[in-house]
Design a protein around this motif. Structure first.
Motif, mmCIF file in Angstrom:
data_model
loop_
_atom_site.group_PDB
_atom_site.id
_atom_site.type_symbol
_atom_site.label_atom_id
_atom_site.label_comp_id
_atom_site.label_asym_id
_atom_site.label_seq_id
_atom_site.Cartn_x
_atom_site.Cartn_y
_atom_site.Cartn_z
ATOM 1 N N GLY A 185 0.786 -1.242 0.000
ATOM 2 C CA GLY A 185 0.000 0.000 0.000
ATOM 3 C C GLY A 185 0.815 1.286 0.000
ATOM 4 N N TYR A 186 2.086 1.227 -0.375
ATOM 5 C CA TYR A 186 2.856 2.468 -0.512
ATOM 6 C C TYR A 186 2.566 3.025 -1.895
ATOM 7 N N LYS A 187 1.956 4.208 -1.935
ATOM 8 C CA LYS A 187 1.581 4.757 -3.255
ATOM 9 C C LYS A 187 2.578 5.790 -3.753
ATOM 10 N N THR A 188 2.912 6.711 -2.853
ATOM 11 C CA THR A 188 3.865 7.761 -3.283
ATOM 12 C C THR A 188 5.062 7.779 -2.347
ATOM 13 N N PRO A 189 6.222 8.042 -2.909
ATOM 14 C CA PRO A 189 7.410 8.132 -2.058
ATOM 15 C C PRO A 189 7.335 9.344 -1.145
ATOM 16 N N THR A 190 7.866 9.215 0.043
ATOM 17 C CA THR A 190 7.940 10.350 0.965
ATOM 18 C C THR A 190 9.094 11.250 0.496
ATOM 19 N N PRO A 191 9.162 12.489 1.001
ATOM 20 C CA PRO A 191 10.225 13.390 0.539
ATOM 21 C C PRO A 191 11.625 12.791 0.665
ATOM 22 N N VAL A 192 11.918 12.149 1.777
ATOM 23 C CA VAL A 192 13.279 11.610 1.919
ATOM 24 C C VAL A 192 13.505 10.483 0.909
ATOM 25 N N GLN A 193 12.460 9.739 0.610
ATOM 26 C CA GLN A 193 12.588 8.671 -0.396
ATOM 27 C C GLN A 193 12.827 9.250 -1.791
ATOM 28 N N LYS A 194 12.091 10.322 -2.097
ATOM 29 C CA LYS A 194 12.255 10.954 -3.422
ATOM 30 C C LYS A 194 13.688 11.397 -3.640
ATOM 31 N N GLY A 202 2.153 9.784 15.597
ATOM 32 C CA GLY A 202 2.078 10.705 14.461
ATOM 33 C C GLY A 202 2.985 10.280 13.331
ATOM 34 N N ARG A 203 3.131 8.963 13.143
ATOM 35 C CA ARG A 203 4.059 8.482 12.127
ATOM 36 C C ARG A 203 3.377 8.377 10.775
ATOM 37 N N ALA A 204 4.196 8.461 9.751
ATOM 38 C CA ALA A 204 3.738 8.316 8.369
ATOM 39 C C ALA A 204 2.499 9.163 8.104
ATOM 40 N N GLY A 205 2.518 10.391 8.623
ATOM 41 C CA GLY A 205 1.446 11.335 8.331
ATOM 42 C C GLY A 205 0.232 11.201 9.232
ATOM 43 N N LEU A 222 11.187 2.397 17.128
ATOM 44 C CA LEU A 222 10.049 1.491 17.180
ATOM 45 C C LEU A 222 8.937 2.026 16.292
ATOM 46 N N ASP A 223 8.488 1.186 15.408
ATOM 47 C CA ASP A 223 7.422 1.612 14.518
ATOM 48 C C ASP A 223 6.173 0.844 14.889
ATOM 49 N N ILE A 224 5.299 1.508 15.600
ATOM 50 C CA ILE A 224 4.080 0.854 16.044
ATOM 51 C C ILE A 224 2.943 1.512 15.296
ATOM 52 N N GLN A 279 14.358 12.184 10.757
ATOM 53 C CA GLN A 279 13.886 11.549 11.972
ATOM 54 C C GLN A 279 12.990 10.376 11.620
ATOM 55 N N THR A 280 12.795 9.558 12.615
ATOM 56 C CA THR A 280 11.981 8.379 12.410
ATOM 57 C C THR A 280 10.543 8.801 12.079
ATOM 58 N N GLY A 281 9.887 8.036 11.243
ATOM 59 C CA GLY A 281 8.529 8.399 10.833
ATOM 60 C C GLY A 281 8.484 9.082 9.481
ATOM 61 N N THR A 282 9.645 9.351 8.914
ATOM 62 C CA THR A 282 9.687 10.038 7.618
ATOM 63 C C THR A 282 9.776 9.053 6.449
ATOM 64 N N GLY A 283 9.864 7.774 6.782
ATOM 65 C CA GLY A 283 10.014 6.759 5.736
ATOM 66 C C GLY A 283 11.480 6.520 5.377
ATOM 67 N N LYS A 284 12.367 6.805 6.308
ATOM 68 C CA LYS A 284 13.802 6.730 6.002
ATOM 69 C C LYS A 284 14.263 5.290 5.769
ATOM 70 N N THR A 285 13.629 4.323 6.412
ATOM 71 C CA THR A 285 14.097 2.943 6.240
ATOM 72 C C THR A 285 13.940 2.504 4.792
ATOM 73 N N ALA A 286 12.758 2.757 4.229
ATOM 74 C CA ALA A 286 12.564 2.407 2.820
ATOM 75 C C ALA A 286 13.469 3.240 1.924
ATOM 76 N N THR A 336 10.566 -7.535 4.183
ATOM 77 C CA THR A 336 9.319 -7.208 3.477
ATOM 78 C C THR A 336 9.607 -6.644 2.087
ATOM 79 N N TYR A 337 10.448 -5.618 2.037
ATOM 80 C CA TYR A 337 10.687 -4.960 0.748
ATOM 81 C C TYR A 337 11.364 -5.910 -0.248
ATOM 82 N N GLY A 338 12.175 -6.817 0.279
ATOM 83 C CA GLY A 338 12.916 -7.706 -0.621
ATOM 84 C C GLY A 338 12.202 -9.020 -0.910
HETATM 85 P P1 AMP Z 1 10.381 4.928 9.061
HETATM 86 O O1 AMP Z 1 10.586 6.407 9.134
HETATM 87 O O2 AMP Z 1 11.287 4.277 8.091
HETATM 88 O O3 AMP Z 1 10.437 4.288 10.419
HETATM 89 O O4 AMP Z 1 8.908 4.673 8.488
HETATM 90 C C1 AMP Z 1 7.753 5.103 9.160
HETATM 91 C C2 AMP Z 1 6.509 4.408 8.675
HETATM 92 O O5 AMP Z 1 6.159 4.891 7.388
HETATM 93 C C3 AMP Z 1 6.616 2.905 8.546
HETATM 94 O O6 AMP Z 1 5.448 2.342 9.104
HETATM 95 C C4 AMP Z 1 6.640 2.646 7.074
HETATM 96 O O7 AMP Z 1 6.052 1.404 6.756
HETATM 97 C C5 AMP Z 1 5.811 3.795 6.529
HETATM 98 N N1 AMP Z 1 6.164 4.219 5.172
HETATM 99 C C6 AMP Z 1 7.413 4.404 4.696
HETATM 100 N N2 AMP Z 1 7.368 4.843 3.433
HETATM 101 C C7 AMP Z 1 6.065 4.940 3.085
HETATM 102 C C8 AMP Z 1 5.375 5.347 1.897
HETATM 103 N N3 AMP Z 1 6.026 5.756 0.829
HETATM 104 N N4 AMP Z 1 4.035 5.302 1.915
HETATM 105 C C9 AMP Z 1 3.356 4.907 3.007
HETATM 106 N N5 AMP Z 1 3.957 4.525 4.166
HETATM 107 C C10 AMP Z 1 5.285 4.541 4.203
#
Ligand code: AMP
Length: 505
Positions: A20-29, A336-339, A308-310, A46-53, A96-98
């Motif tokens: 269900g990831y539709k659009t990349p977050t700014p750090v991903q872009k 307040g993670r992922a928006g 921790l991503d809860i 910071q955590t919650g920005t989608g940095k892991t992906a 998951t991603y791989g």
């Molecule tokens: P992180 O900052 O890497 O800990 O990610 C925070 C949360 O955002 C995690 O639950 C991810 O699964 C989710 N996430 C990361 N990238 C996206 C994306 N592009 N669209 C939706 N959720 C995302």
């Protein structure tokens, strides 16, 4: 912008669609194209920005496209993280991603038997996620070779230094091949991290996914001023009165954590704990149960503050303020993670006014205050700035130290002309405010130990995991739950008997 436009391969795109990831977050872009192109990266994220992906997706792609395999006891990509919980989480993300790619990943951290980790490494691993201490142990045992290593990720690098991993990191860097891709992620950018980046990274792309040291703007923050001895009962009272669902609570000491858990369990509330005295397996179990909603209140020391991503965690409570202001940002980053929106409530007593001041200075915002009827602070918490009273709900009263009283039933009008000092969190966190700049060229690799743990941080210089929970000491928990001033006073008496305010940390 879509993930496809970032040139990700089919195997990854299919996975992203399925989760269900539709659009990349700014750090991903910003990060994905640069990492795919083989560049080094310095990311203030910071955590919650989608940095892991942001780092996992392109690294997986590079490994998959290159083909080949890791030889026995070799790894091709190393991700270093500060805590065991984060190691598990990042490993899960890679897994998951791989999912659709023919790559092997593994995780290694201390506190659990080494044998299963040795067995995995024996076959060779494409991506290893590890904490520095266990990684060094594995290397010293000869279970790990770095000659095939192509990429190194330092995740939450500031936290690694805070936890006293500087020496372990120096040893590790000395053992890694000089030619490699290096990615450094850090929530904050103190001088120690800048020095580390300067030495480790080659012509990095510099990315800032949020203004440094600001909390995600989707987190509503407030403070309840009270006396230290009222805190346990105030917590219980708010939990019931405000109908809190799942809540992650941060307490300063391990002993304090267990006391609060004991109090809550005694009241029939499903509560569990995470702290450094608990065996790793028990910590993992507590986290799993919390994630599965089998536990309502998870009480933790700062070991749980990062990473921790809860999913959809609505509320974080700071039962005690952290001694290092940066940890406040990390703690409230659990919500307040992922928006998503979230709330962060801090119970603050007079002793903690300097800590509150430090948090407000760091985040650039004066936190709105309130007092709860029956739990007012006898020892007034001094004002920390030109705070303007904020509207609060229910019978909650504005704190005496707020600039002007407010009608708590309705939104308050500003009592004075527009304040100069903004008392709402700055809208700079979360997915907003991405900036990019290219720092001057830097081609040097590290030649020796250059950075130390941040002074004044809990655990600084204590070596590895040992220092992660801050000072020992105690708080007094009482089991009364009437939630009235009389109860709080009884609590105070109990506290006085067992040490209470006079307790040494
Ligand atoms: P992180 O900052 O890497 O800990 O990610 C925070 C949360 O955002 C995690 O639950 C991810 O699964 C989710 N996430 C990361 N990238 C996206 C994306 N592009 N669209 C939706 N959720 C995302």
């Amino acid at each position: 912008m879509s993930f496809a436009s970032l040139d990700l391969i089919d195997g990854l795109l299919r996975t992203l669609e399925s989760i269900g990831y539709k659009t990349p977050t700014p750090v991903q872009k910003q990060a994905i194209p640069a990492i795919l192109a083989g560049r080094d990266l310095l990311a203030a994220a910071q955590t919650g920005t989608g940095k892991t992906a942001a780092f996992a997706l392109p690294l997986l792609q590079r490994l998959a496209m290159e083909g080949g395999q890791a030889a026995p006891n070799h790894i091709r990509c190393l991700v270093l993280v500060p805590t065991r919980e984060l190691a598990d989480q990042v490993y899960q993300s890679f897994h998951t991603y791989g999912f659709n790619l023919p790559l092997r990943s593994a995780v290694a951290y201390g506190g659990v038997p080494m044998e299963p980790q040795l067995a995995k490494l024996r076959k060779g691993v494409d991506v290893l996620v590890a904490t520095p201490g266990r990684l060094l142990d594995l290397h010293r045992k000869g279970a790990l070779e770095f000659t095939q290593l192509q990429a190194l990720v330092l995740d939450e690098a500031d936290r690694m230094l805070d936890l006293g991993f500087a020496d372990d990191l120096d040893l590790l860097f000395a053992a890694l091949p000089a030619v490699r891709q290096t990615l450094l992620f850090s929530a904050t950018m103190p001088d120690t991290i800048r020095a580390m980046a300067k030495q480790l990274l080659r012509e990095p792309l510099s990315v800032q996914a949020s203004a440094p040291n600001t909390a995600a703007h989707t987190v509503r923050q407030m403070v309840f001023t009270t006396d230290k001895r009222h805190k346990p009962d105030l917590f219980l009272h708010l939990l019931r009165k405000q109908g809190w669902g799942q809540v992650l609570v941060f307490v300063k000491t391990r002993k304090g954590v267990e006391q609060l858990v004991g109090l809550l369990q005694g009241e029939g509330i499903a509560a569990d704990s995470i702290h450094g005295d608990k065996p790793q397996l028990a910590r993992i179990k507590a986290l799993k149960r919390f994630k599965a909603n089998a536990v309502q209140v998870l009480v933790a020391t700062d070991v749980a503050a990062r990473g921790l991503d809860i999913e959809a965690l609505p509320l974080v409570v700071n039962f005690d303020l952290p001694t290092v202001a940066e940890d406040y940002v990390h703690r409230i980053g659990r919500t307040g993670r992922a928006g998503a929106t979230g709330q962060a409530i801090s119970l603050v007593c007079a002793d903690e006014v300097e800590l509150l001041r430090a948090v407000e200075k760091l985040t650039g915002a004066v936190l709105p205050r309130a007092e709860e009827a029956g739990f007012e602070a006898d020892h007034r918490v001094p004002s920390t700035g030109t705070a303007v009273a904020q509207a609060v709900r229910g019978t909650t009263k504005p704190a005496r130290s707020a600039a002007k009283p407010v009608n708590t039933a309705k939104p308050a009008k500003p009592a004075k002309p527009a304040p100069k000092q903004d008392d709402t969190p700055r809208p700079a966190g979360g997915f907003g405010g991405l900036k990019e700049d290219l720092p001057p060229k830097e081609k040097q690799r590290p030649r020796g130990p250059i950075y130390g743990a941040r002074s004044g941080s809990p655990g600084a210089g204590t070596g590895g995991q040992r220092g992660r929970d801050g000072a020992a000491g105690g708080k007094v928990m009482v089991t009364a739950t009437r939630g009235a001033k009389s109860t709080a006073r009884a609590a105070g008496r109990a506290a006085a008997k067992t040490g209470g305010r006079g307790n040494k940390r």
